[in-house]
Design a protein around this motif. Structure first.
Motif, mmCIF file in Angstrom:
data_model
loop_
_atom_site.group_PDB
_atom_site.id
_atom_site.type_symbol
_atom_site.label_atom_id
_atom_site.label_comp_id
_atom_site.label_asym_id
_atom_site.label_seq_id
_atom_site.Cartn_x
_atom_site.Cartn_y
_atom_site.Cartn_z
ATOM 1 N N ILE A 21 0.672 -1.144 -0.307
ATOM 2 C CA ILE A 21 -0.058 0.381 -0.407
ATOM 3 C C ILE A 21 1.079 1.551 0.064
ATOM 4 C CG2 ILE A 21 -2.057 1.594 1.798
ATOM 5 C CD1 ILE A 21 -2.609 -1.203 1.953
ATOM 6 N N SER A 22 2.090 1.164 0.797
ATOM 7 C CA SER A 22 2.761 2.615 1.331
ATOM 8 C C SER A 22 3.176 2.605 -1.054
ATOM 9 C CB SER A 22 3.746 2.435 1.952
ATOM 10 O OG SER A 22 3.113 2.305 3.345
ATOM 11 N N GLY A 23 3.794 1.854 -1.114
ATOM 12 C CA GLY A 23 4.398 1.517 -2.264
ATOM 13 C C GLY A 23 3.241 2.361 -3.853
ATOM 14 N N ILE A 24 2.484 1.187 -3.363
ATOM 15 C CA ILE A 24 1.544 1.978 -4.331
ATOM 16 C C ILE A 24 1.131 3.521 -3.934
ATOM 17 C CG2 ILE A 24 -0.953 2.320 -4.974
ATOM 18 C CD1 ILE A 24 -1.245 -0.808 -3.874
ATOM 19 N N ALA A 25 0.987 3.962 -2.987
ATOM 20 C CA ALA A 25 1.227 5.912 -2.591
ATOM 21 C C ALA A 25 2.108 6.145 -2.747
ATOM 22 C CB ALA A 25 0.673 5.961 -1.215
ATOM 23 N N PHE A 26 3.021 6.280 -2.768
ATOM 24 C CA PHE A 26 5.027 6.476 -3.002
ATOM 25 C C PHE A 26 4.757 6.650 -4.826
ATOM 26 C CE2 PHE A 26 7.065 5.066 0.834
ATOM 27 C CZ PHE A 26 6.406 5.863 1.787
ATOM 28 N N LEU A 27 4.091 5.568 -5.400
ATOM 29 C CA LEU A 27 4.315 5.621 -6.921
ATOM 30 C C LEU A 27 3.239 6.806 -7.618
ATOM 31 C CD1 LEU A 27 5.280 4.230 -9.391
ATOM 32 C CD2 LEU A 27 3.655 2.584 -9.515
ATOM 33 N N TYR A 28 2.331 6.662 -6.991
ATOM 34 C CA TYR A 28 1.111 7.637 -7.165
ATOM 35 C C TYR A 28 1.536 8.948 -7.061
ATOM 36 C CZ TYR A 28 -3.763 10.086 -7.651
ATOM 37 O OH TYR A 28 -4.091 10.897 -8.056
ATOM 38 N N GLY A 29 2.386 9.175 -6.035
ATOM 39 C CA GLY A 29 2.845 10.524 -5.322
ATOM 40 C C GLY A 29 4.474 11.210 -6.644
ATOM 41 N N GLY A 30 5.194 9.815 -7.050
ATOM 42 C CA GLY A 30 5.918 10.712 -7.639
ATOM 43 C C GLY A 30 7.251 10.473 -7.173
ATOM 44 N N ILE A 31 6.896 9.469 -5.744
ATOM 45 C CA ILE A 31 8.024 9.378 -5.137
ATOM 46 C C ILE A 31 9.124 8.496 -5.765
ATOM 47 C CG2 ILE A 31 9.037 8.827 -3.155
ATOM 48 C CD1 ILE A 31 6.545 10.047 -1.530
#
Length: 121
Positions: free
Chosen positions: A77-87
């Motif tokens: 879930i964190s990975g998806i959020a980071f990917l979506y956030g452009g991190i």
């Protein structure tokens, strides 16, 4: 960090003395809420959940399996959020790739130590 450590010690002490946390929906929801707040504040969802699980009468293998699945889901879930956030940038991915061997050694050492600890029980 010392508060988390003290909480883990207290939960482990209660478990060994037989005063386990009772199974309840309210306890599960409260643990989830505290874990969510901890994630929002400092990015550490694990300690409240692990403290809650340590306070229960659970076989150590089941506890480890629960923790592995919990961290798998939180990582995805964190990975998806980071990917979506452009991190994830090329630089970050390059640094991550450089650290993969260290990560692999850590997993190997941890599994060996876990196996040795389980053999001693």
């Amino acid at each position: 960090m010392s508060v988390v450590f003290a909480g883990v010690l207290a939960a482990n002490h209660w478990r060994r003395r037989g005063a386990a946390f009772a199974l309840s929906t309210a306890g599960d929801l409260a643990t989830g809420a505290i874990s969510g707040i901890a994630t929002a504040l400092v990015g550490m969802a694990g300690p409240p959940v692990l403290i809650y699980w340590l306070g229960r009468q659970v076989v150590s293998g089941t506890m480890r399996a629960n923790a592995i699945v919990f961290f798998l889901f939180t990582t995805v879930i964190s990975g998806i959020a980071f990917l979506y956030g452009g991190i994830f940038t090329r630089e970050v991915l390059a640094q991550s790739a450089a650290l993969l061997p260290v990560y692999g050694v850590g997993i190997f050492v941890g599994s060996v130590l876990c196996y040795c600890g389980a053999a001693q029980q």
